[in-house]
Design a protein around this motif. Structure first.
Motif, PDB file in Angstrom:
ATOM      1  N   TYR A 140     -11.371 -12.049 -19.802  1.00  0.00           N
ATOM      2  CA  TYR A 140     -12.338 -10.952 -19.719  1.00  0.00           C
ATOM      3  C   TYR A 140     -13.251 -10.915 -20.941  1.00  0.00           C
ATOM      4  N   ILE A 141     -12.741 -11.275 -22.106  1.00  0.00           N
ATOM      5  CA  ILE A 141     -13.582 -11.330 -23.303  1.00  0.00           C
ATOM      6  C   ILE A 141     -14.592 -12.468 -23.192  1.00  0.00           C
ATOM      7  N   ALA A 142     -14.204 -13.556 -22.501  1.00  0.00           N
ATOM      8  CA  ALA A 142     -15.084 -14.720 -22.381  1.00  0.00           C
ATOM      9  C   ALA A 142     -16.352 -14.413 -21.602  1.00  0.00           C
ATOM     10  N   VAL A 143     -16.294 -13.426 -20.707  1.00  0.00           N
ATOM     11  CA  VAL A 143     -17.470 -13.130 -19.860  1.00  0.00           C
ATOM     12  C   VAL A 143     -18.672 -12.700 -20.701  1.00  0.00           C
ATOM     13  N   PRO A 144     -18.573 -11.652 -21.542  1.00  0.00           N
ATOM     14  CA  PRO A 144     -19.750 -11.290 -22.343  1.00  0.00           C
ATOM     15  C   PRO A 144     -20.112 -12.336 -23.386  1.00  0.00           C
ATOM     16  N   LEU A 145     -19.111 -13.045 -23.916  1.00  0.00           N
ATOM     17  CA  LEU A 145     -19.415 -14.090 -24.892  1.00  0.00           C
ATOM     18  C   LEU A 145     -20.197 -15.229 -24.254  1.00  0.00           C
ATOM     19  N   HIS A 146     -19.889 -15.547 -23.008  1.00  0.00           N
ATOM     20  CA  HIS A 146     -20.556 -16.669 -22.344  1.00  0.00           C
ATOM     21  C   HIS A 146     -21.984 -16.308 -21.938  1.00  0.00           C
ATOM     22  N   PHE A 147     -22.180 -15.085 -21.457  1.00  0.00           N
ATOM     23  CA  PHE A 147     -23.490 -14.705 -20.945  1.00  0.00           C
ATOM     24  C   PHE A 147     -24.332 -13.927 -21.951  1.00  0.00           C
ATOM     25  N   GLY A 148     -23.719 -13.454 -23.024  1.00  0.00           N
ATOM     26  CA  GLY A 148     -24.480 -12.775 -24.070  1.00  0.00           C
ATOM     27  C   GLY A 148     -25.158 -11.506 -23.614  1.00  0.00           C
ATOM     28  N   ASP A 149     -24.521 -10.758 -22.728  1.00  0.00           N
ATOM     29  CA  ASP A 149     -25.150  -9.560 -22.178  1.00  0.00           C
ATOM     30  C   ASP A 149     -24.545  -8.274 -22.726  1.00  0.00           C
ATOM     31  N   PHE A 150     -24.002  -8.334 -23.928  1.00  0.00           N
ATOM     32  CA  PHE A 150     -23.361  -7.142 -24.486  1.00  0.00           C
ATOM     33  C   PHE A 150     -24.071  -6.617 -25.723  1.00  0.00           C
ATOM     34  N   GLY A 151     -25.101  -7.285 -26.200  1.00  0.00           N
ATOM     35  CA  GLY A 151     -25.753  -6.864 -27.434  1.00  0.00           C
ATOM     36  C   GLY A 151     -27.203  -6.493 -27.279  1.00  0.00           C
ATOM     37  N   GLY A 152     -27.646  -6.305 -26.046  1.00  0.00           N
ATOM     38  CA  GLY A 152     -29.030  -5.916 -25.838  1.00  0.00           C
ATOM     39  C   GLY A 152     -29.998  -7.075 -26.007  1.00  0.00           C
ATOM     40  N   LEU A 153     -31.277  -6.747 -26.123  1.00  0.00           N
ATOM     41  CA  LEU A 153     -32.337  -7.749 -26.206  1.00  0.00           C
ATOM     42  C   LEU A 153     -32.215  -8.657 -27.430  1.00  0.00           C
ATOM     43  N   PRO A 154     -31.888  -8.147 -28.632  1.00  0.00           N
ATOM     44  CA  PRO A 154     -31.787  -9.058 -29.792  1.00  0.00           C
ATOM     45  C   PRO A 154     -30.779 -10.185 -29.579  1.00  0.00           C
TER      46      PRO A 154
END
Length: 204
Positions: free
Chosen positions: A133-147
């Motif tokens: 589950y942690i790998a999902v946002p790390l792979h797609f980079g969709d957890f830190g907004g536009l920057p």
């Protein structure tokens, strides 16, 4: 200066590509591992028995949601899985999540009796399931907004840019070496001519 930037970006790109590779492997194997773990959890439950041998009607979803919210009072219950799926015919599964950008992807899981709506089991996810589950946002980079998306886009495109700058620097270095070799050859030729001229003057 260009070479220093090339090396710096190359290190960052290598780390980024390694992150993509590791998280990609986790996501590829993720559903299989989740299914295997879910099956092991279901088979560990006590079998459901009915007094008259016939299953009663399942309880309402409202009761299930109420029990799930009582089980995870500080979490957000987002998803209810109905009986008849991976968890079998006798349980609902409730998935609750924290608020936020990153850890909101990790679920808190509870199995609820499908007939009376009572809590049957809260599931403590093992570390390898949590890593999926942690790998999902790390792979797609969709957890830190536009920057963060800009950073991901930069390193995603940097591999091609590094190829271009690498060939460019190789061309510069190749031309410089040719000039150095030509200058060295000319210097050796001049030195040899001067040496021969000196030898003739000495002979005379």
């Amino acid at each position: 200066l260009l070479a220093d930037w090339h090396k710096l970006v190359a290190i960052g790109t290598l780390a980024f590509n390694l992150l993509m590779a590791v998280t990609g492997i986790l996501l590829t194997l993720g559903q299989l591992l989740i299914n295997i773990y879910s099956y092991s959890v279901i088979t560990s439950l006590e079998p459901v028995e009915f007094p008259n041998g016939q299953a009663p009607a399942v309880t309402s979803v409202d009761n299930i949601v109420t029990t799930a919210r009582e089980t995870f009072p500080d979490k957000n219950v987002r998803w209810i899985s109905f009986p008849g799926q991976l968890q079998g015919d006798h349980h609902y599964v409730a998935f609750a999540y924290e608020e936020g950008q990153f850890f909101s992807r990790i679920p808190y899981v509870a199995l609820l009796n499908a007939y009376d709506g009572q809590l049957a089991l809260t599931v403590d996810l093992p570390w390898y399931i949590t890593m999926i589950y942690i790998a999902v946002p790390l792979h797609f980079g969709d957890f830190g907004g536009l920057p963060l998306r800009i950073v991901y886009a930069f390193f995603g495109l940097s591999a091609g840019a590094l190829s271009v700058t690498g060939f460019f620097m190789y061309g510069i270095k190749y031309r410089r070496r040719r000039r150095e070799k030509a200058a060295l050859a000319e210097a050796v030729s001049v030195a040899a001519s001067n040496s021969k001229a000196g030898d003739r003057e000495y002979a005379n």
